[in-house]
Design a protein around this motif. Structure first.
Motif, PDB file in Angstrom:
ATOM      1  N   ASP A   9      48.415  44.559  45.328  1.00 21.22           N
ATOM      2  CA  ASP A   9      47.536  44.793  44.174  1.00 21.22           C
ATOM      3  C   ASP A   9      47.839  46.127  43.489  1.00 21.22           C
ATOM      4  OD1 ASP A   9      46.014  42.446  44.011  1.00 21.22           O
ATOM      5  OD2 ASP A   9      44.660  43.113  45.591  1.00 21.22           O
TER       6      ASP A   9
ATOM      7  N   ASP B  35      43.778  43.682  39.176  1.00 20.45           N
ATOM      8  CA  ASP B  35      44.218  43.780  40.570  1.00 20.45           C
ATOM      9  C   ASP B  35      43.645  45.004  41.262  1.00 20.45           C
ATOM     10  OD1 ASP B  35      46.140  41.523  41.134  1.00 20.45           O
ATOM     11  OD2 ASP B  35      46.880  42.262  39.222  1.00 20.45           O
TER      12      ASP B  35
ATOM     13  N   ARG C  87      46.277  43.057  33.530  1.00 20.37           N
ATOM     14  CA  ARG C  87      46.420  41.637  33.246  1.00 20.37           C
ATOM     15  C   ARG C  87      46.259  41.374  31.753  1.00 20.37           C
ATOM     16  NH1 ARG C  87      42.500  39.201  38.075  1.00 20.37           N
ATOM     17  NH2 ARG C  87      43.777  39.965  39.812  1.00 20.37           N
TER      18      ARG C  87
ATOM     19  N   SER D 124      48.466  35.998  44.491  1.00 18.10           N
ATOM     20  CA  SER D 124      47.711  35.821  45.724  1.00 18.10           C
ATOM     21  C   SER D 124      47.102  34.427  45.799  1.00 18.10           C
ATOM     22  CB  SER D 124      46.650  36.909  45.886  1.00 18.10           C
ATOM     23  OG  SER D 124      45.886  37.029  44.720  1.00 18.10           O
TER      24      SER D 124
ATOM     25  N   ASP E   3      49.790  40.129  40.719  1.00 18.21           N
ATOM     26  CA  ASP E   3      50.508  39.639  41.899  1.00 18.21           C
ATOM     27  C   ASP E   3      50.019  38.227  42.235  1.00 18.21           C
ATOM     28  OD1 ASP E   3      47.975  40.541  42.872  1.00 18.21           O
ATOM     29  OD2 ASP E   3      48.798  40.680  44.887  1.00 18.21           O
TER      30      ASP E   3
HETATM   31 MG   LIG Z   1      45.946  40.644  42.947  1.00 18.59          MG
END
Ligand SMILES: [Mg+2]
Length: 339
Positions: free
Chosen positions: A79, A33, A153, A227, A225
């Protein structure tokens, strides 16, 4: 080669190979992110950027200038939140068609600044240029995180549960309603649900406080997140963590207004939640025995509900979507397609 052959993420992979070189300060590079670099012994500087392009990300018939500014800033804040950090300083680059009025540009900055103030960061510079046709707003944002609270991640482990904040699919449902209103002049929803649906898209709220509580627990594995929809985000976590995952359809949190929109428009509510963009909720993984405490503390501190929507599997099991009747199919990790 056409961009459509490899898609956005294929392109990012190629560019990552092209520019990567050893850097002693680099902790997290391309593909998360935000990037993270070590600036002082225990603090990391986070860097992220997002571009909003007219007719790709916004439509002046639907979005006010203030909303365009707000959305550009919160996409970046979200982010930084997903890395466990706090947003700090923003640079705004804006490409302006010659037909735009000064007041309209000020409204965009009003929206940018409102979001910056709301989430505790500051606009400190940027660039202003002319554009032959479309309006483009680009935000580069820094953030800060202590090294032990950094979350990427790539931290999901087999057996972890997959949790999400709030509700999914709402922003896409809101956009669908706004498009309908724009083309037909009517909204089939009752007033209160209409406002809820609309605002989920027009005034998204990144989960900064929730992210802070989740990382403070010390139990978190991976975080991202939302998106591009839940399926895509779980796909990113799986790929970066080297694991598989299953998502339980009936556990996906969906708001009543989203159900109503799906019903009215004859679209699949699951598709809104799995593939709908820009909810700016958080998806994170946590060991089974940590879920109750984290759920409780996030709700107590922020009022936001956490839902457990799936489980991390060994890599060999791939990405799986499980229906309420236990039927399994491949989870198609497809969000918004840029190319
Ligand atoms: Mg993101």
């Amino acid at each position: 080669m056409k961009l459509s052959r490899i898609g956005e993420f294929g392109l990012i992979d190629r560019l990552e190979r092209l520019v990567s070189h050893p850097d002693e300060q680099l902790v997290v590079g391309i593909g998360d992110d935000a990037a993270a670099v070590r600036t002082t012994p225990d603090r990391l500087l986070l860097l992220t950027a997002d571009v909003l392009v007219e007719r790709v990300h916004f439509d002046r018939r639907i979005h006010s200038f203030q909303q365009i500014g707000w959305r550009a800033m919160v996409a970046n804040i979200s982010d930084i939140a997903a890395m466990g950090g706090m947003p700090k300083h923003a640079l705004i680059s804006i490409c302006l068609p010659g037909s735009m009025r000064v007041e309209e540009v000020e409204e965009i900055y009003g929206g940018l600044n409102a979001a910056a103030q709301e989430y505790g960061c500051a606009i400190i510079g940027g660039d202003t240029v002319t554009s032959p046709r479309d309006l483009v707003v680009s935000v580069a944002l820094t953030g800060e995180v202590s090294e032990e609270r950094l979350v990427t991640r790539g931290g999901a482990r087999v057996g972890d549960l997959i949790c999400v904040t709030g509700q999914l699919g709402g922003a896409q449902a809101g956009l669908a309603m706004l498009r309908l209103l724009e083309s037909t002049g009517t909204s089939p929803l009752p007033e209160e649900q209409w406002v809820q649906a609309r605002d989920r898209h027009l005034w998204p709220r990144p989960r900064l406080r929730e992210a802070q509580e989740v990382v403070r627990s010390g139990r978190i594995g991976a975080m991202i997140d939302v998106s591009d929809g839940l399926a895509g985000e779980v796909g990113h976590i799986a790929r970066r963590s080297g694991v598989g995952a299953e998502i339980w359809e009936e556990k996906i949190p969906i708001g009543p207004q989203t159900l109503r929109v799906a019903e009215q428009l004859g679209i699949s509510v699951l598709e809104l939640a799995l593939c709908g963009g820009e909810d700016f909720e958080l998806v994170f993984t946590i060991p089974t025995d940590g879920v109750r405490d984290v759920t409780e503390i996030v709700f107590r501190k922020t009022g936001t509900k956490i839902s457990t929507v799936g489980k991390i599997l060994p890599a060999g099991e791939g990405l799986v979507q499980v229906s309420s009747k236990g039927k399994k199919k491949t989870l198609v990790a497809e969000g918004f397609r840029h190319f």
